[in-house]
Design a protein around this motif. Structure first.
Motif, PDB file in Angstrom:
ATOM      1  N   LEU A 131      -3.956   2.720  20.018  1.00  0.00           N
ATOM      2  CA  LEU A 131      -3.311   4.011  19.755  1.00  0.00           C
ATOM      3  C   LEU A 131      -4.336   5.074  19.389  1.00  0.00           C
ATOM      4  N   ALA A 132      -5.410   4.679  18.721  1.00  0.00           N
ATOM      5  CA  ALA A 132      -6.451   5.633  18.349  1.00  0.00           C
ATOM      6  C   ALA A 132      -7.252   6.101  19.555  1.00  0.00           C
ATOM      7  N   THR A 133      -7.493   5.202  20.502  1.00  0.00           N
ATOM      8  CA  THR A 133      -8.253   5.562  21.701  1.00  0.00           C
ATOM      9  C   THR A 133      -7.369   6.214  22.762  1.00  0.00           C
ATOM     10  N   GLY A 134      -6.053   6.137  22.587  1.00  0.00           N
ATOM     11  CA  GLY A 134      -5.127   6.690  23.571  1.00  0.00           C
ATOM     12  C   GLY A 134      -4.750   5.717  24.661  1.00  0.00           C
ATOM     13  N   THR A 135      -5.238   4.485  24.609  1.00  0.00           N
ATOM     14  CA  THR A 135      -4.987   3.509  25.672  1.00  0.00           C
ATOM     15  C   THR A 135      -3.504   3.229  25.848  1.00  0.00           C
TER      16      THR A 135
ATOM     17  N   PRO B  65       0.822  -1.208   0.000  1.00  0.00           N
ATOM     18  CA  PRO B  65       0.000   0.000   0.000  1.00  0.00           C
ATOM     19  C   PRO B  65       0.854   1.256   0.000  1.00  0.00           C
ATOM     20  N   ALA B  66       0.433   2.248  -0.766  1.00  0.00           N
ATOM     21  CA  ALA B  66       1.219   3.479  -0.872  1.00  0.00           C
ATOM     22  C   ALA B  66       0.609   4.615  -0.075  1.00  0.00           C
ATOM     23  N   ASP B  67      -0.711   4.625   0.103  1.00  0.00           N
ATOM     24  CA  ASP B  67      -1.383   5.744   0.753  1.00  0.00           C
ATOM     25  C   ASP B  67      -1.567   5.488   2.246  1.00  0.00           C
ATOM     26  N   PRO B  68      -1.422   6.533   3.074  1.00  0.00           N
ATOM     27  CA  PRO B  68      -1.667   6.367   4.499  1.00  0.00           C
ATOM     28  C   PRO B  68      -3.090   5.891   4.764  1.00  0.00           C
ATOM     29  N   ARG B  69      -3.258   5.143   5.825  1.00  0.00           N
ATOM     30  CA  ARG B  69      -4.581   4.660   6.203  1.00  0.00           C
ATOM     31  C   ARG B  69      -4.726   4.788   7.704  1.00  0.00           C
ATOM     32  N   SER B  70      -5.856   5.325   8.142  1.00  0.00           N
ATOM     33  CA  SER B  70      -6.081   5.512   9.568  1.00  0.00           C
ATOM     34  C   SER B  70      -6.268   4.175  10.262  1.00  0.00           C
ATOM     35  N   LEU B  71      -5.809   4.114  11.489  1.00  0.00           N
ATOM     36  CA  LEU B  71      -6.059   2.945  12.315  1.00  0.00           C
ATOM     37  C   LEU B  71      -7.547   2.856  12.638  1.00  0.00           C
ATOM     38  N   PRO B  72      -8.066   1.663  12.891  1.00  0.00           N
ATOM     39  CA  PRO B  72      -9.465   1.546  13.313  1.00  0.00           C
ATOM     40  C   PRO B  72      -9.744   2.397  14.549  1.00  0.00           C
ATOM     41  N   ALA B  73     -10.972   2.864  14.684  1.00  0.00           N
ATOM     42  CA  ALA B  73     -11.325   3.780  15.778  1.00  0.00           C
ATOM     43  C   ALA B  73     -11.114   3.166  17.145  1.00  0.00           C
ATOM     44  N   ASP B  74     -11.206   1.828  17.248  1.00  0.00           N
ATOM     45  CA  ASP B  74     -11.043   1.185  18.547  1.00  0.00           C
ATOM     46  C   ASP B  74      -9.619   0.692  18.795  1.00  0.00           C
ATOM     47  N   HIS B  75      -8.696   1.059  17.927  1.00  0.00           N
ATOM     48  CA  HIS B  75      -7.293   0.661  18.105  1.00  0.00           C
ATOM     49  C   HIS B  75      -6.725   1.319  19.350  1.00  0.00           C
TER      50      HIS B  75
ATOM     51  N   LEU C 102      -1.045  -5.186  13.069  1.00  0.00           N
ATOM     52  CA  LEU C 102      -1.152  -3.787  13.480  1.00  0.00           C
ATOM     53  C   LEU C 102      -2.586  -3.284  13.374  1.00  0.00           C
ATOM     54  N   LEU C 103      -3.273  -3.631  12.299  1.00  0.00           N
ATOM     55  CA  LEU C 103      -4.663  -3.203  12.159  1.00  0.00           C
ATOM     56  C   LEU C 103      -5.550  -3.834  13.224  1.00  0.00           C
ATOM     57  N   ALA C 104      -5.183  -5.028  13.687  1.00  0.00           N
ATOM     58  CA  ALA C 104      -5.994  -5.718  14.694  1.00  0.00           C
ATOM     59  C   ALA C 104      -5.764  -5.190  16.102  1.00  0.00           C
ATOM     60  N   GLY C 105      -4.715  -4.368  16.320  1.00  0.00           N
ATOM     61  CA  GLY C 105      -4.543  -3.780  17.644  1.00  0.00           C
ATOM     62  C   GLY C 105      -3.137  -3.685  18.184  1.00  0.00           C
TER      63      GLY C 105
ATOM     64  N   ARG D 261      -6.581  -9.498  18.898  1.00  0.00           N
ATOM     65  CA  ARG D 261      -7.697  -8.836  19.594  1.00  0.00           C
ATOM     66  C   ARG D 261      -7.865  -9.385  21.013  1.00  0.00           C
ATOM     67  N   ARG D 262      -7.792 -10.692  21.165  1.00  0.00           N
ATOM     68  CA  ARG D 262      -7.904 -11.280  22.508  1.00  0.00           C
ATOM     69  C   ARG D 262      -6.799 -10.755  23.426  1.00  0.00           C
ATOM     70  N   THR D 263      -5.612 -10.664  22.886  1.00  0.00           N
ATOM     71  CA  THR D 263      -4.463 -10.230  23.686  1.00  0.00           C
ATOM     72  C   THR D 263      -4.595  -8.768  24.097  1.00  0.00           C
ATOM     73  N   VAL D 264      -4.932  -7.910  23.139  1.00  0.00           N
ATOM     74  CA  VAL D 264      -5.069  -6.480  23.415  1.00  0.00           C
ATOM     75  C   VAL D 264      -6.142  -6.228  24.462  1.00  0.00           C
TER      76      VAL D 264
END
Length: 373
Positions: free
Chosen positions: A17-21, A5-15, A217-220, A150-153
């Motif tokens: 890093l996205a939630t600040g956790t 992939p060449a273009d940036p892509r946002s992390l899922p909203a519940d990631h 990475l996308l999974a968490g 996901r289970r681990t995160v």
């Protein structure tokens, strides 16, 4: 062939890093070049044979079978965090998993390592491999990996999870040799005898391992690490010409992943015996460079113009030394690590299987105490 992939892509909203956790976790801060209040520490191969709870869980089960069981992979990933109090978990899997998921026959043989049904030795072999394509990070084949992450995160909370993948050269070396090798002669022979076939093989390996890393990475996972276990068998010239472009291609699968605040997922590049080309490993697209036990951290930092966060580099052999010897060595690593913008303590390679787990727990305490001084 699938393109990275060449273009940036946002992390899922519940990631995380996205939630600040996990955004303010010491490990993430250090990976981003911000010295945290304590020096973070984790160990390569911290989840594995050194832990009795791991050996009990693995009884009667094959390595790849466990890696593809989300519940087991998650439990094994969490074990060293509970026991040692390390500042990060690293997802329990194996670098050959994406090869297995691509349809390649491979098994992990006890006492040997990955053994393949057939070696990839000719241009025709490479073309057959490339023709099969590679999975996308979103393909269903990676479902067990995503579910394990996901289970681990969900259990880790504010402790970050590190995703990982094998670097293209290490995967290519295994494929060409068909099994572990001391000197990787067959791989290096193909590199020079048929550089075009070698380049096709490396691009394929970059894409399959890049997709594996991206899926985690996308999974968490809050950071990613690319391992190049065998690149130390190469000259600097061969690394630059025949390997670095593929490592950059693999890392590009994750380079565009960003949190809502615009910060990127930090990426670590580690190689064993690669002190001669640390700047080239950085230039492949890494934010952090992992350093093995062969060179001091201050020398590694000097080679990187004291501008790159470092990870490492306690000698694994010293885990079996008397505690005063190990403790002084760890303090020396901490002192030398201060030459970098930030430092994450780790080993200069993996935890030996015969390591006393209590030594690792005690070492974590020492790093946290001495690193906060």
């Amino acid at each position: 062939m699938t393109e990275a992939p060449a273009d940036p892509r946002s992390l899922p909203a519940d990631h995380p890093l996205a939630t600040g956790t996990t955004a303010s976790a010491p490990l993430v801060q250090a990976y981003r070049g911000v010295p945290p209040a304590i020096t973070p520490v984790w160990f390569m191969r911290q989840a594995g044979r050194s832990l009795p709870e791991y050996r009990e869980l693995r009884t009667g089960l094959g390595m790849l079978e466990v890696c593809l069981d989300p519940a087991l992979a998650s439990e094994i990933t969490l074990q060293p965090v509970r026991r040692h109090g390390v500042d990060a978990a690293i997802f329990f899997s194996d670098i050959v998993i994406p090869l297995r998921l691509s349809g390649i026959g491979v098994e992990i043989q006890a006492g040997t390592g990955p053994v393949f049904d057939r070696a990839v030795r000719t241009a025709a072999d490479v073309d057959a491999l490339v023709a099969a394509g590679v999975p996308h990070a979103e393909d269903s084949g990676f479902d067990p990996i995503r579910e394990g992450v996901r289970r681990t995160v969900a259990e880790l909370g504010a402790t970050p999870l590190i995703g990982f993948a094998g670097a293209p050269f290490t995967l290519a070396a295994y494929l060409v040799e068909g099994r572990p090798s001391r000197d990787h002669l067959a791989a290096r022979r193909l590199m020079h005898a048929d550089p075009e076939a070698w380049a096709r093989l490396m691009a394929w390996c970059a894409d399959v391992t890049g997709a594996f890393l991206r899926a985690q990475l996308l999974a968490g996972a809050s950071a990613g690490q690319l391992f190049d276990s065998w690149a130390g068998s190469l000259s600097r010239a061969d690394y630059i010409r025949h390997v670095a472009p593929a490592s950059a291609r693999a890392l590009s699968w994750a380079r565009g992943l960003t949190a809502p605040d615009g910060s990127r997922v930090p990426l670590v590049h580690f190689g064993l015996g690669t002190g001669a080309f640390l700047p080239e490993m950085r230039d492949a697209g890494a934010d952090v460079i992992g350093v093995d036990y062969r060179i001091p951290l201050d020398e590694a930092s000097r080679r990187l113009h004291d501008a790159v966060p470092l990870q490492g580099n306690i000698d694994p052999a010293l885990l079996g030394a008397p505690w005063p010897v190990l403790a002084e060595h760890a303090r020396d690593v901490l002192r030398r690590g201060r030459s970098a913008p930030a430092h994450v303590v780790n080993l200069g390679h993996g935890v030996p299987p015969d390591t006393d787990p209590d030594v690792l727990t005690r070492l974590v305490g020492l790093v946290h105490e001495a690193g906060a001084e």
